[in-house]
Design a protein around this motif. Structure first.
Motif, mmCIF file in Angstrom:
data_model
loop_
_atom_site.group_PDB
_atom_site.id
_atom_site.type_symbol
_atom_site.label_atom_id
_atom_site.label_comp_id
_atom_site.label_asym_id
_atom_site.label_seq_id
_atom_site.Cartn_x
_atom_site.Cartn_y
_atom_site.Cartn_z
ATOM 1 N N ASP A 151 -8.710 -4.579 -5.634
ATOM 2 C CA ASP A 151 -10.061 -4.118 -5.338
ATOM 3 C C ASP A 151 -11.009 -4.561 -6.438
ATOM 4 O O ASP A 151 -10.652 -4.609 -7.623
ATOM 5 C CB ASP A 151 -10.060 -2.587 -5.211
ATOM 6 N N THR A 185 -13.450 6.860 -0.050
ATOM 7 C CA THR A 185 -14.387 6.038 0.736
ATOM 8 C C THR A 185 -14.079 6.134 2.222
ATOM 9 O O THR A 185 -14.992 6.190 3.061
ATOM 10 C CB THR A 185 -14.296 4.575 0.266
ATOM 11 N N GLU A 186 -12.802 6.169 2.567
ATOM 12 C CA GLU A 186 -12.428 6.287 3.981
ATOM 13 C C GLU A 186 -12.958 7.575 4.612
ATOM 14 O O GLU A 186 -13.238 7.626 5.805
ATOM 15 C CB GLU A 186 -10.908 6.236 4.113
ATOM 16 N N HIS A 187 -13.109 8.602 3.798
ATOM 17 C CA HIS A 187 -13.575 9.891 4.313
ATOM 18 C C HIS A 187 -15.021 10.186 3.916
ATOM 19 O O HIS A 187 -15.493 11.313 4.055
ATOM 20 C CB HIS A 187 -12.663 11.014 3.797
ATOM 21 N N ASP A 245 -10.412 4.662 -2.877
ATOM 22 C CA ASP A 245 -10.230 4.056 -1.563
ATOM 23 C C ASP A 245 -10.038 5.142 -0.504
ATOM 24 O O ASP A 245 -10.557 5.041 0.616
ATOM 25 C CB ASP A 245 -9.039 3.099 -1.580
ATOM 26 N N LEU A 246 -9.306 6.205 -0.862
ATOM 27 C CA LEU A 246 -9.143 7.335 0.060
ATOM 28 C C LEU A 246 -10.456 8.083 0.242
ATOM 29 O O LEU A 246 -10.809 8.490 1.357
ATOM 30 C CB LEU A 246 -8.069 8.291 -0.466
ATOM 31 N N ARG A 276 0.829 -1.205 0.000
ATOM 32 C CA ARG A 276 0.000 0.000 0.000
ATOM 33 C C ARG A 276 0.867 1.260 0.000
ATOM 34 O O ARG A 276 0.570 2.251 0.651
ATOM 35 C CB ARG A 276 -0.958 0.021 1.201
#
Length: 516
Positions: A503, A448-450, A445-446, A325
């Motif tokens: 993913d 979605t985290e926020h 992905d970033l 990652r």
């Protein structure tokens, strides 16, 4: 009495004997003539054997064919020059042999029967005259027979030459048909200079020979096989090269000359350029695409094989970065080398070229002009980083928690990148109106985290609406629809783990990009 015997009886007996000998003269002359004809035909046969098979110096009147042109390092096919050269040599040697044999026969008769006979000339001269007659008869009869043999030789050679050239032409046509079936009418793509190569150059397969052959197709230097100057034979057609005997291909353009993929020309080629600004996520997305195909192959999907050592080495590094990652280093501004791989099995195999280009090249027009590989593409990938849009930071409200790191986003406006790149690709002659565009919204992905990503990950229309309504990119989306035949939007997250692979968003994206 002695005078009567000397001047009357002996001449009378000699005349009687001579009269008795005369009826045998035709037979003697015929036999001697037949012997001369047989000797000349035997000499002609020896000459044919020497010219066509032995090829020793005494049978060579012309210099042998040698590769003279620096670009051609192979021997000519026999029916494209050497055959008629041998015919000329045979004609010259046959003429010399005829003159030598007939001359030696006449000199032998003159010496034995006239100049220095072992018996009385009264006996040898009549016999010598009969032999002379026979030699004259044989000297007249032999040339038509030898001429007929030469005409027969020339006729057979002409027929075989026509046949050989016809076969070479048919094989070239078949080879072009196979290339057309693989959609390679204009040639194969060089992964270095991005020019189309009508037919690659190939090195001699001998490990001790470094000669490079520019055009090995059937023709004057070989029909089914070409013989290198070192003596090693090599196939003249791509379809004659098995998987294990494929020769190393090289670009023929003078400014390049670098090695091409070994599979070039053996299967259909697919070119997919990744377009996007600096730090938009193109390199990681490309690595995720390859990793997705690798996992699919391991689970019964199309086989994946990296096409060359450089592609394999780069992929191994990128794969490790994805699993950790981490973030890949910025792509170098130098012209990219294609990441090539073979996808599928048997007749369904395709040679796929992924081009990851430095984002700086999509801003400077002078740099985008160098991206000639786009002319061969029919599917384009536009990597859109939402964090490069100003509206992303002004209109969207992040979820509670750590703030999104602004340094992870691209600093180049996607609308500017798209406008310049499309203009450059269109100027190169790429048929955008017949091409497809996959818009990969990166780094979801970033998001979605926020809590900033679109609601439905796999829905193209929902992603399109999100870009238009939330990020205010309606003008950009309309420009995409205007230039391309089909546009599809994807949310992508270029991340991977040991258990699930990449993913799920990348899998559908890759399937759409590689769909025929």
């Amino acid at each position: 009495m002695a005078e009567i015997i000397t001047f009357v009886l002996i001449p009378a007996v000699y005349l009687v004997a001579l009269g008795a000998f005369i009826p045998f003269v035709p037979a003697i002359a015929a036999l001697r003539g037949l012997a001369l004809v047989s000797q000349l035909l035997a000499r002609y046969g020896t000459t044919v054997f020497g010219v066509l098979y032995r090829r020793t110096p005494e049978f060579q009147t012309l210099p042998p064919y040698r590769p003279q042109d620096e670009e051609v390092k192979a021997y000519r096919n026999y029916f494209f020059g050497p055959g008629f050269r041998d015919l000329r040599q045979l004609l010259t040697l046959a003429r010399r042999s005829y003159a030598t044999t007939v001359g030696d026969a006449f000199r032998a008769v003159t010496s034995r029967q006239f100049a220095a006979p072992t018996r009385s000339r009264a006996v040898t001269v009549p016999y010598g005259v009969a032999l002379y007659l026979g030699l004259c008869l044989g000297a007249v009869l032999a040339p038509p027979l030898i001429g007929l043999l030469l005409i027969l030789h020339a006729s057979v050679l002409a027929l075989l030459t026509v046949g050989a050239r016809l076969v070479a032409g048919i094989l070239r046509t078949v080879d072009r048909a196979f290339l057309a079936m693989r959609r390679l009418r204009t040639g194969m793509l060089c992964p270095h200079c991005f020019e189309r190569v009508p037919y690659p150059a190939y090195d001699c397969p001998s490990s001790t020979c470094r000669r490079r052959h520019m055009d090995i197709r059937p023709g004057r230097y070989g029909i089914f096989r070409r013989r290198c100057e070192c003596g090693r034979r090599m196939p003249t057609l791509l379809m004659l090269m098995s998987r294990n005997s494929r020769l190393q291909a090289y670009c023929v353009h003078p400014h390049c000359g670098k090695p091409m993929n070994t599979d070039a020309g053996h299967m259909r080629e697919v070119v997919i350029p990744l377009i996007g600004g600096q730090a938009a996520g193109k390199t990681q997305l490309m690595a995720a695409m390859l990793l997705s195909l690798e996992h699919a192959a391991a689970n019964g999907g199309p086989a994946l094989t990296l096409a060359d050592e450089e592609s394999d080495a780069n992929y191994q590094v990128l794969r490790e970065v994805l699993h950790m990652r981490g973030h890949t280093r910025a792509t170098q501004k130098a012209l990219p080398r294609a990441h090539s791989f073979v996808l599928g099995r048997n007749r369904s195999q395709r040679l796929v070229h992924l081009f990851d280009t430095a984002g700086e090249r999509f801003v400077d027009r002078d740099d985008t002009d160098a991206l000639r590989y786009a002319r061969a593409a029919r599917t384009f990938v536009f990597v859109l980083d939402p964090m490069a849009v100003k509206a992303f930071w002004t209109t969207m409200e992040p979820a509670p928690g750590p703030l999104l790191d602004r340094t992870l986003g691209s600093t180049v406006d996607p609308e500017e990148v798209f406008a310049r790149s499309v203009q450059a690709v269109a100027a190169m002659g790429a048929p955008l109106d017949r091409s497809r565009l996959a818009v990969a919204v990166s780094k979801t992905d970033l998001l979605t985290e926020h809590g900033l990503a679109p609601a439905r990950a796999g829905d193209s229309d929902d992603t399109r609406t999100w870009l238009c309504e939330v990020l205010g990119l309606r003008t950009l989306v309309q420009a995409m629809d205007l230039h391309f035949r089909e546009v599809r939007f994807f949310r992508t997250a270029a991340v991977a783990n040991d258990e699930a692979g990449v993913d799920a968003s990348v899998t559908g994206f890759v399937e759409w990009c590689l769909r025929a």
